[in-house]
Design an enzyme around this catalytic site. Structure first.
Site, mmCIF file in Angstrom:
data_model
loop_
_atom_site.group_PDB
_atom_site.id
_atom_site.type_symbol
_atom_site.label_atom_id
_atom_site.label_comp_id
_atom_site.label_asym_id
_atom_site.label_seq_id
_atom_site.Cartn_x
_atom_site.Cartn_y
_atom_site.Cartn_z
ATOM 1 N N VAL A 65 3.411 10.472 6.406
ATOM 2 C CA VAL A 65 4.619 9.940 5.767
ATOM 3 C C VAL A 65 5.823 10.864 5.987
ATOM 4 O O VAL A 65 6.899 10.412 6.388
ATOM 5 C CB VAL A 65 4.378 9.721 4.254
ATOM 6 N N THR A 83 2.661 8.755 -3.109
ATOM 7 C CA THR A 83 2.223 7.719 -4.050
ATOM 8 C C THR A 83 1.720 8.401 -5.318
ATOM 9 O O THR A 83 0.737 9.142 -5.269
ATOM 10 C CB THR A 83 1.107 6.876 -3.400
ATOM 11 N N LYS A 91 2.942 1.319 7.314
ATOM 12 C CA LYS A 91 1.535 1.223 7.723
ATOM 13 C C LYS A 91 1.339 2.162 8.907
ATOM 14 O O LYS A 91 2.197 2.212 9.794
ATOM 15 C CB LYS A 91 1.167 -0.195 8.184
ATOM 16 N N LYS A 123 4.414 0.611 -6.176
ATOM 17 C CA LYS A 123 3.608 1.061 -5.040
ATOM 18 C C LYS A 123 2.123 0.723 -5.249
ATOM 19 O O LYS A 123 1.450 0.188 -4.366
ATOM 20 C CB LYS A 123 3.803 2.571 -4.853
ATOM 21 N N PHE A 176 -2.852 -10.158 5.988
ATOM 22 C CA PHE A 176 -3.831 -9.464 5.140
ATOM 23 C C PHE A 176 -4.906 -10.372 4.569
ATOM 24 O O PHE A 176 -5.378 -10.178 3.456
ATOM 25 C CB PHE A 176 -3.122 -8.646 4.035
ATOM 26 N N CYS A 231 -5.070 5.152 1.960
ATOM 27 C CA CYS A 231 -4.283 4.582 0.857
ATOM 28 C C CYS A 231 -5.020 3.574 -0.012
ATOM 29 O O CYS A 231 -5.161 3.792 -1.221
ATOM 30 C CB CYS A 231 -3.018 3.962 1.412
ATOM 31 N N LYS A 245 -7.991 4.945 -2.152
ATOM 32 C CA LYS A 245 -7.512 5.937 -3.125
ATOM 33 C C LYS A 245 -6.617 5.294 -4.187
ATOM 34 O O LYS A 245 -6.750 5.589 -5.380
ATOM 35 C CB LYS A 245 -6.751 7.009 -2.337
ATOM 36 N N ARG A 250 -9.599 8.897 7.794
ATOM 37 C CA ARG A 250 -9.845 8.960 6.352
ATOM 38 C C ARG A 250 -10.425 7.630 5.858
ATOM 39 O O ARG A 250 -9.869 6.574 6.107
ATOM 40 C CB ARG A 250 -8.548 9.325 5.611
HETATM 41 N N1 NAD Z 1 -0.483 7.687 5.239
HETATM 42 C C1 NAD Z 1 0.186 6.590 4.919
HETATM 43 O O1 NAD Z 1 0.189 5.609 5.643
HETATM 44 C C2 NAD Z 1 0.964 6.528 3.634
HETATM 45 C C3 NAD Z 1 1.890 5.482 3.439
HETATM 46 C C4 NAD Z 1 2.603 5.425 2.242
HETATM 47 C C5 NAD Z 1 2.431 6.396 1.279
HETATM 48 N N2 NAD Z 1 1.542 7.409 1.478
HETATM 49 C C6 NAD Z 1 1.454 8.466 0.466
HETATM 50 O O2 NAD Z 1 2.242 9.575 0.920
HETATM 51 C C7 NAD Z 1 1.643 10.805 0.535
HETATM 52 C C8 NAD Z 1 1.365 11.662 1.762
HETATM 53 O O3 NAD Z 1 0.418 11.005 2.570
HETATM 54 P P1 NAD Z 1 0.136 11.452 4.082
HETATM 55 O O4 NAD Z 1 -0.815 10.463 4.647
HETATM 56 O O5 NAD Z 1 1.434 11.698 4.774
HETATM 57 O O6 NAD Z 1 -0.602 12.853 3.837
HETATM 58 P P2 NAD Z 1 -0.947 13.987 4.895
HETATM 59 O O7 NAD Z 1 -2.161 14.659 4.403
HETATM 60 O O8 NAD Z 1 -0.909 13.432 6.282
HETATM 61 O O9 NAD Z 1 0.295 14.998 4.788
HETATM 62 C C9 NAD Z 1 0.557 15.798 3.682
HETATM 63 C C10 NAD Z 1 1.165 17.108 4.182
HETATM 64 O O10 NAD Z 1 1.629 17.865 3.065
HETATM 65 C C11 NAD Z 1 1.436 19.239 3.356
HETATM 66 N N3 NAD Z 1 1.514 20.034 2.116
HETATM 67 C C12 NAD Z 1 0.619 20.131 1.112
HETATM 68 N N4 NAD Z 1 1.076 20.965 0.162
HETATM 69 C C13 NAD Z 1 2.297 21.387 0.561
HETATM 70 C C14 NAD Z 1 3.278 22.265 0.011
HETATM 71 N N5 NAD Z 1 3.082 22.862 -1.163
HETATM 72 N N6 NAD Z 1 4.405 22.467 0.697
HETATM 73 C C15 NAD Z 1 4.616 21.872 1.886
HETATM 74 N N7 NAD Z 1 3.732 21.027 2.462
HETATM 75 C C16 NAD Z 1 2.586 20.791 1.809
HETATM 76 C C17 NAD Z 1 0.075 19.272 4.043
HETATM 77 O O11 NAD Z 1 -0.103 20.454 4.788
HETATM 78 C C18 NAD Z 1 0.175 18.011 4.930
HETATM 79 O O12 NAD Z 1 0.689 18.308 6.200
HETATM 80 C C19 NAD Z 1 0.382 10.422 -0.260
HETATM 81 O O13 NAD Z 1 0.722 10.360 -1.614
HETATM 82 C C20 NAD Z 1 0.068 9.032 0.247
HETATM 83 O O14 NAD Z 1 -0.634 8.258 -0.697
HETATM 84 C C21 NAD Z 1 0.816 7.511 2.641
HETATM 85 O O1 UPG Z 2 -6.242 -8.568 6.874
HETATM 86 C C1 UPG Z 2 -6.581 -7.377 6.839
HETATM 87 C C2 UPG Z 2 -5.656 -6.310 6.872
HETATM 88 C C3 UPG Z 2 -6.124 -5.007 6.814
HETATM 89 N N1 UPG Z 2 -7.456 -4.763 6.727
HETATM 90 C C4 UPG Z 2 -7.937 -3.363 6.618
HETATM 91 O O2 UPG Z 2 -7.203 -2.723 5.581
HETATM 92 C C5 UPG Z 2 -7.069 -1.335 5.856
HETATM 93 C C6 UPG Z 2 -5.631 -0.895 5.712
HETATM 94 O O3 UPG Z 2 -4.863 -1.444 6.740
HETATM 95 P P1 UPG Z 2 -3.257 -1.356 6.758
HETATM 96 O O4 UPG Z 2 -2.736 -1.802 5.466
HETATM 97 O O5 UPG Z 2 -2.770 -2.066 7.961
HETATM 98 O O6 UPG Z 2 -3.031 0.215 6.996
HETATM 99 P P2 UPG Z 2 -2.482 1.423 6.095
HETATM 100 O O7 UPG Z 2 -1.802 2.344 7.034
HETATM 101 O O8 UPG Z 2 -3.584 1.928 5.244
HETATM 102 O O9 UPG Z 2 -1.324 0.801 5.170
HETATM 103 C C7 UPG Z 2 -1.515 0.454 3.798
HETATM 104 O O10 UPG Z 2 -1.421 1.608 2.975
HETATM 105 C C8 UPG Z 2 -0.163 2.322 3.108
HETATM 106 C C9 UPG Z 2 -0.276 3.577 2.267
HETATM 107 O O11 UPG Z 2 -0.020 3.365 0.929
HETATM 108 C C10 UPG Z 2 0.966 1.404 2.667
HETATM 109 O O12 UPG Z 2 2.210 2.094 2.767
HETATM 110 C C11 UPG Z 2 0.965 0.135 3.527
HETATM 111 O O13 UPG Z 2 1.992 -0.757 3.075
HETATM 112 C C12 UPG Z 2 -0.396 -0.524 3.414
HETATM 113 O O14 UPG Z 2 -0.461 -1.674 4.269
HETATM 114 C C13 UPG Z 2 -7.650 -1.129 7.262
HETATM 115 O O15 UPG Z 2 -8.963 -0.615 7.148
HETATM 116 C C14 UPG Z 2 -7.675 -2.522 7.859
HETATM 117 O O16 UPG Z 2 -8.690 -2.699 8.817
HETATM 118 C C15 UPG Z 2 -8.374 -5.799 6.703
HETATM 119 O O17 UPG Z 2 -9.590 -5.579 6.615
HETATM 120 N N2 UPG Z 2 -7.898 -7.083 6.758
#
Ligand code: NAD
Ligand code: UPG
Length: 445
Positions: free
Chosen positions: A11, A121, A157, A210, A255, A266, A269, A334
Site C-alpha cells: 500500500v 486498515t 487490489k 473499509k 466478485f 486482506c 484478516k 499471504r
Molecule cells: N495489500 C493490500 O492490497 C492492501 C490494500 C488496502 C489496505 N491494506 C492495508 O494496508 C496496510 C499495509 O498493508 P501492506 O500489504 O502494504 O503491508 P506490507 O507488510 O506490505 O507493508 C508494511 C510495511 O511497513 C513497514 N513498517 C512496519 N513498521 C514500521 C515503522 N515503525 N516505521 C516504518 N515502516 C514500518 C514494514 O517494514 C513493511 O515494509 C494494512 O493495514 C493492510 O490491511 C492492504
Molecule cells: O470473484 C472472486 C473474486 C476474488 N476471489 C478471491 O478473493 C481473493 C482476494 O482477491 P482481490 O480482492 O482481487 O485481491 P486483494 O488484493 O486481496 O484485494 C482486496 O483486499 C484489499 C485489501 O484490503 C482491498 O483494498 C481490495 O479492495 C479488495 O478487493 C483472492 O484470493 C481471489 O482469488 C474469488 O475467489 N472470487
C-alpha cells in the site's frame, strides 16, 4: 505539497508513487533498511505491474524519495500517511502496535501543522488512539503544535494497484475538522479533476467503511462457493448460474467467481477482525462467521477432488501445480490457498512440482524445498499424475493440451478457477474436474 508515507509495502509504495506521479513531493519511509537500500538501487520489494517504471520515473524527476529516517522526513510535511501492517493478533483482532508506534514517532518529530492519516486498515476508534499517541508525545516535548488526524482507507487490489489508486471508484476520507478536509481535498484534487468522487465523512464511519467493503466482497465469494458446491450436488453449472444472476444489476458481475476460497493479506484478516470487534462489543456477526467457515472448507475442495479421483490413494503420486500466489499478477503468498492444498498433498505422500510466473521466490519462504519449482509451466507437468490449476495467471488460460498430454503421466486436470472448457478437455481425453460443475468425470467432493 510535501507528504510522507510511512510503511513502504504494497500500500505505502503504491500510494507514495501515485502521489508523486501527480506532482507531489513524497518521501516513503520504512524501518526495513534493506528495503530502502534496494529501492535506492531501483529494486522493488514487491511485484506489482507497472510500478517499477513509475517508481523510476518519479525518482528521476526528484519527486519520490526513500528513507529510513522518519524523524527527518516528517519535518514540514503537510500530510503523513501511516501505511504499516495491521496483522491479525492471536485472537483475530488487528494488531495496532506498528500503527501506534509510528504515531508516537510522528509526535516526537513533527515540526509544524500536519494531517496524520491512517491508510492502514484499522478498527473503529484507532484514529482516536493515533491522536492520543501524538498528543502525548508532543506533551512530553512541551510542544503545542497543532495537528489533525484523518482516516483514508485504501481500496486498491494487488495486481491492479496502480489503476485502482489512480482511477478509484471512490476516495473515502474521515475527518473531524474543516482544516483537515481542506488539506485532504487539496491533496486529492488531481484525482477529483478526473471525476472520481471523494466522500468525506466522520472518522469512525470511514474506518468502518473499509471493513464493511472487504466483508461484503468476501461474503459474495463465500456465497458463490456455497452455491457452487450445491450446483455440483444438484447437477447445475455454476458458470451459468453466475452469468444468470450477475446480469441482474442489483447483484452485479464482479466478485461472484467461485474457486478455492479467498486468500491474500486482506479478506481473511479483515473478516476475522470485524468478527472480533463485534464480539468485543457484545455483538455477533453471524453472516461473517459463516463466510469464514465456508472459506476454510473451500480451500480443501480441490484436494478432496484429487483424493476422490485417485480412490483415496495418493501416496507416491506426482502432482503438478500451476500458480502459487493468492491471485494472479502478484507475488504475494499471504494466506494463499495453494499453501493449504500443497500441505495436504504432501501429508498424503505426494510429490509436488509447481510453477508460478512470479511468486516462486516468495513461496520458498513458506514451502522451502518440500516441493520442486519448475522453470516453466510445461516442465512442471513431466511425469505428473495430475495438474492442479490453483491461480488463474493469464498464461495458463490457453495452453497446448496436445503437448501437455505427452508430458503428463495421466491426463487429469483439477481446475480450481474454472478457466477451461469442460467439453473441449473431455473431447481431448482429459479427466477434467472444476468447481461447481458436474463434469463427466465428476463426483461431488
Ligand atoms: N495489500 C493490500 O492490497 C492492501 C490494500 C488496502 C489496505 N491494506 C492495508 O494496508 C496496510 C499495509 O498493508 P501492506 O500489504 O502494504 O503491508 P506490507 O507488510 O506490505 O507493508 C508494511 C510495511 O511497513 C513497514 N513498517 C512496519 N513498521 C514500521 C515503522 N515503525 N516505521 C516504518 N515502516 C514500518 C514494514 O517494514 C513493511 O515494509 C494494512 O493495514 C493492510 O490491511 C492492504
Ligand atoms: O470473484 C472472486 C473474486 C476474488 N476471489 C478471491 O478473493 C481473493 C482476494 O482477491 P482481490 O480482492 O482481487 O485481491 P486483494 O488484493 O486481496 O484485494 C482486496 O483486499 C484489499 C485489501 O484490503 C482491498 O483494498 C481490495 O479492495 C479488495 O478487493 C483472492 O484470493 C481471489 O482469488 C474469488 O475467489 N472470487
Amino acid at each position: 505539497m510535501k507528504i510522507a508515507v510511512v510503511g513502504t509495502g504494497y500500500v505505502g509504495l503504491v500510494t507514495g508513487t501515485c502521489f508523486a506521479e501527480v506532482g507531489i513531493d513524497v518521501t516513503c519511509i520504512d524501518i526495513d533498511q534493506r528495503k530502502i537500500d534496494n529501492l535506492h538501487k531501483g529494486i522493488l520489494p514487491i511485484y506489482e505491474p507497472g510500478l517499477e517504471e513509475m517508481v523510476t520515473r518519479n525518482v528521476a524527476a526528484g519527486r519520490l524519495h526513500f528513507s529510513t529516517k522518519l524523524a527527518e522526513a516528517i519535518k514540514g510535511c503537510d500530510v503523513a500517511f501511516i501505511a504499516v501492517g495491521t496483522p491479525p493478533g492471536e485472537d483475530g483482532s488487528a494488531d495496532l502496535k506498528y500503527v501506534l508506534g509510528v504515531a508516537r514517532e510522528i509526535g516526537e518529530n513533527m515540526t509544524s501543522y500536519g494531517v496524520i492519516v491512517t491508510k492502514s486498515t484499522v478498527p473503529v476508534g484507532t484514529a482516536a488512539k493515533v491522536r492520543k499517541e501524538i498528543a502525548d508525545a508532543l506533551a512530553r516535548r512541551n510542544e503545542t503544535i497543532e495537528f489533525d488526524v484523518a482516516s483514508n482507507p485504501e481500496f486498491l487490489k494487488e495486481g491492479a494497484a496502480i489503476d485502482d489508486f489512480l482511477k478509484p471508484d471512490r476516495i473515502v476520507v474521515g475527518v473531524s475538522s474543516e482544516r483537515a478536509e481542506e488539506v485532504m481535498s487539496r491533496l486529492y484534487k488531481p484525482f477529483l479533476l478526473n471525476g472520481h468522487p471523494i466522500i468525506f465523512m466522520d472518522i469512525p464511519s470511514a474506518e468502518m467503511t473499509k471493513y464493511a467493503a472487504n466483508s461484503m466482497l468476501a461474503t459474495k465469494i463465500s456465497f458463490m462457493n456455497d452455491i457452487a458446491n450445491l450446483c455440483e450436488i444438484m447437477g447445475a453449472d455454476v458458470n451459468m448460474v453466475r452469468k444468470g444472476i450477475g446480469s441482474d444489476a442489483r447483484i452485479g458481475t464482479k466478485f461472484i467467481y467461485p474457486g478455492i476460497g479467498y486468500g491474500g493479506s486482506c479478506f481473511p484478516k479483515d473478516v476475522k477482525a470485524l468478527i472480533k470487534t463485534a464480539e468485543e462489543n457484545g455483538y455477533q456477526m453471524q453472516v461473517l462467521q459463516a463466510v469464514e467457515s465456508v472459506n476454510e472448507a473451500q480451500k480443501e475442495v480441490l484436494y478432496n477432488k484429487v483424493r476422490k479421483h485417485f480412490g483415496g490413494e495418493l501416496s507416491g503420486k506426482k502432482i503438478a501445480v500451476w500458480g502459487l500466489s493468492f491471485k494472479p499478477k502478484t507475488d504475494d503468498m499471504r494466506e494463499a490457498p495453494s499453501l493449504v492444498i500443497i500441505e495436504k498433498l504432501l501429508a498424503e505422500g505426494c510429490t509436488v512440482s509447481a510453477y508460478d510466473p512470479v511468486a516462486m521466490e516468495e513461496a520458498k519462504h513458506s514451502l522451502g524445498d518440500t516441493i520442486t519449482y519448475a522453470k516453466d509451466q510445461m516442465e512442471a507437468l513431466i511425469d505428473a499424475d495430475a495438474l492442479l490449476i490453483v491461480t488463474e495467471w493469464p498464461e495458463f488460460r490457453v495452453p497446448n493440451f496436445e503437448v501437455m498430454s505427452r508430458l503428463l503421466k495421466q491426463k487429469v486436470i483439477f481446475d480450481g478457477r474454472n478457466i477451461y472448457d469442460a467439453a473441449e478437455l473431455q473431447a481431448a481425453g482429459y479427466a477434467y474436474h472444476c468447481i461447481g460443475v458436474k463434469t463427466a468425470h465428476h463426483e461431488p467432493a
